[in-house]
Write a protein that holds these residues in place. Structure first.
Motif, PDB file in Angstrom:
ATOM      1  N   LEU A  14       0.824  -1.197   0.000  1.00 35.26           N
ATOM      2  CA  LEU A  14       0.000   0.000   0.000  1.00 35.26           C
ATOM      3  C   LEU A  14       0.867   1.259   0.000  1.00 35.26           C
ATOM      4  CD1 LEU A  14      -2.854   1.094   0.068  1.00 35.26           C
ATOM      5  CD2 LEU A  14      -2.751   1.039   2.551  1.00 35.26           C
ATOM      6  N   LEU A  15       1.992   1.194   0.697  1.00 32.84           N
ATOM      7  CA  LEU A  15       2.898   2.340   0.727  1.00 32.84           C
ATOM      8  C   LEU A  15       3.427   2.651  -0.672  1.00 32.84           C
ATOM      9  CD1 LEU A  15       4.493   4.438   2.307  1.00 32.84           C
ATOM     10  CD2 LEU A  15       6.272   2.714   2.608  1.00 32.84           C
ATOM     11  N   TRP A  16       3.777   1.626  -1.441  1.00 33.31           N
ATOM     12  CA  TRP A  16       4.263   1.841  -2.800  1.00 33.31           C
ATOM     13  C   TRP A  16       3.170   2.413  -3.691  1.00 33.31           C
ATOM     14  CZ3 TRP A  16       9.094   2.332  -3.573  1.00 33.31           C
ATOM     15  CH2 TRP A  16      10.000   1.634  -2.789  1.00 33.31           C
ATOM     16  N   PHE A  17       1.939   1.981  -3.464  1.00 34.64           N
ATOM     17  CA  PHE A  17       0.826   2.524  -4.225  1.00 34.64           C
ATOM     18  C   PHE A  17       0.657   4.013  -3.932  1.00 34.64           C
ATOM     19  CE2 PHE A  17      -3.727   3.553  -4.504  1.00 34.64           C
ATOM     20  CZ  PHE A  17      -3.903   3.359  -5.861  1.00 34.64           C
ATOM     21  N   LEU A  18       0.720   4.390  -2.670  1.00 32.50           N
ATOM     22  CA  LEU A  18       0.576   5.790  -2.298  1.00 32.50           C
ATOM     23  C   LEU A  18       1.720   6.640  -2.840  1.00 32.50           C
ATOM     24  CD1 LEU A  18      -0.646   5.507   1.391  1.00 32.50           C
ATOM     25  CD2 LEU A  18      -1.948   6.240  -0.592  1.00 32.50           C
ATOM     26  N   ILE A  19       2.932   6.125  -2.766  1.00 32.77           N
ATOM     27  CA  ILE A  19       4.073   6.854  -3.304  1.00 32.77           C
ATOM     28  C   ILE A  19       3.912   7.052  -4.800  1.00 32.77           C
ATOM     29  CG2 ILE A  19       6.549   6.696  -3.780  1.00 32.77           C
ATOM     30  CD1 ILE A  19       6.835   5.328  -1.026  1.00 32.77           C
ATOM     31  N   GLY A  20       3.495   6.015  -5.506  1.00 27.81           N
ATOM     32  CA  GLY A  20       3.260   6.124  -6.939  1.00 27.81           C
ATOM     33  C   GLY A  20       2.156   7.119  -7.274  1.00 27.81           C
ATOM     34  N   TYR A  21       1.094   7.101  -6.490  1.00 29.82           N
ATOM     35  CA  TYR A  21      -0.025   8.026  -6.693  1.00 29.82           C
ATOM     36  C   TYR A  21       0.444   9.469  -6.536  1.00 29.82           C
ATOM     37  CZ  TYR A  21      -4.352  10.539  -5.651  1.00 29.82           C
ATOM     38  OH  TYR A  21      -5.368  11.443  -5.641  1.00 29.82           O
ATOM     39  N   PHE A  22       1.165   9.738  -5.467  1.00 34.94           N
ATOM     40  CA  PHE A  22       1.616  11.107  -5.221  1.00 34.94           C
ATOM     41  C   PHE A  22       2.654  11.557  -6.247  1.00 34.94           C
ATOM     42  CE2 PHE A  22       0.115  10.200  -0.794  1.00 34.94           C
ATOM     43  CZ  PHE A  22      -0.960  11.073  -0.845  1.00 34.94           C
ATOM     44  N   LEU A  23       3.522  10.666  -6.684  1.00 33.03           N
ATOM     45  CA  LEU A  23       4.487  11.028  -7.716  1.00 33.03           C
ATOM     46  C   LEU A  23       3.802  11.309  -9.051  1.00 33.03           C
ATOM     47  CD1 LEU A  23       7.475   8.617  -7.024  1.00 33.03           C
ATOM     48  CD2 LEU A  23       7.397  11.090  -6.708  1.00 33.03           C
ATOM     49  N   PHE A  24       2.802  10.509  -9.377  1.00 34.59           N
ATOM     50  CA  PHE A  24       2.052  10.714 -10.614  1.00 34.59           C
ATOM     51  C   PHE A  24       1.330  12.060 -10.594  1.00 34.59           C
ATOM     52  CE2 PHE A  24      -1.875  10.046 -13.134  1.00 34.59           C
ATOM     53  CZ  PHE A  24      -1.289   9.885 -14.376  1.00 34.59           C
ATOM     54  N   VAL A  25       0.655  12.364  -9.495  1.00 38.64           N
ATOM     55  CA  VAL A  25      -0.060  13.638  -9.379  1.00 38.64           C
ATOM     56  C   VAL A  25       0.927  14.802  -9.402  1.00 38.64           C
ATOM     57  CG1 VAL A  25      -1.490  15.048  -7.848  1.00 38.64           C
ATOM     58  CG2 VAL A  25      -2.077  12.670  -8.233  1.00 38.64           C
ATOM     59  N   ALA A  26       2.052  14.660  -8.712  1.00 34.61           N
ATOM     60  CA  ALA A  26       3.047  15.727  -8.690  1.00 34.61           C
ATOM     61  C   ALA A  26       3.630  15.974 -10.083  1.00 34.61           C
ATOM     62  CB  ALA A  26       4.159  15.387  -7.704  1.00 34.61           C
TER      63      ALA A  26
END
Length: 70
Positions: free
Chosen positions: A2-14
């Protein structure tokens, strides 16, 4: 996981926010600047709005449950 998913989500949005801000600021074409600004507003609202907050709270609750806090 889940942590990797959140990191990916925030990097994509950024990345999307950064690129649309770059185009909105530096593009010489007024119509393209206006379109990039609309995209920037849309991404910013959806990325940091209710969906992003719900995702962050849910992940925090799941992590606290795994740790035995709640």
């Amino acid at each position: 996981m889940l942590l990797w998913f959140l990191i990916g989500y925030f990097l994509f949005v950024a990345t999307l926010v950064g690129y649309s801000a770059y185009v909105a600021i530096s593009c010489p074409d007024a119509k393209r600047r206006a379109d990039a600004f609309k995209v920037l507003k849309l991404i910013w609202v959806t990325g940091t709005g209710a969906g992003g907050v719900t995702l962050a709270i849910t992940s925090a609750m799941l992590k606290m449950r795994e740790l035995g806090i709640i």
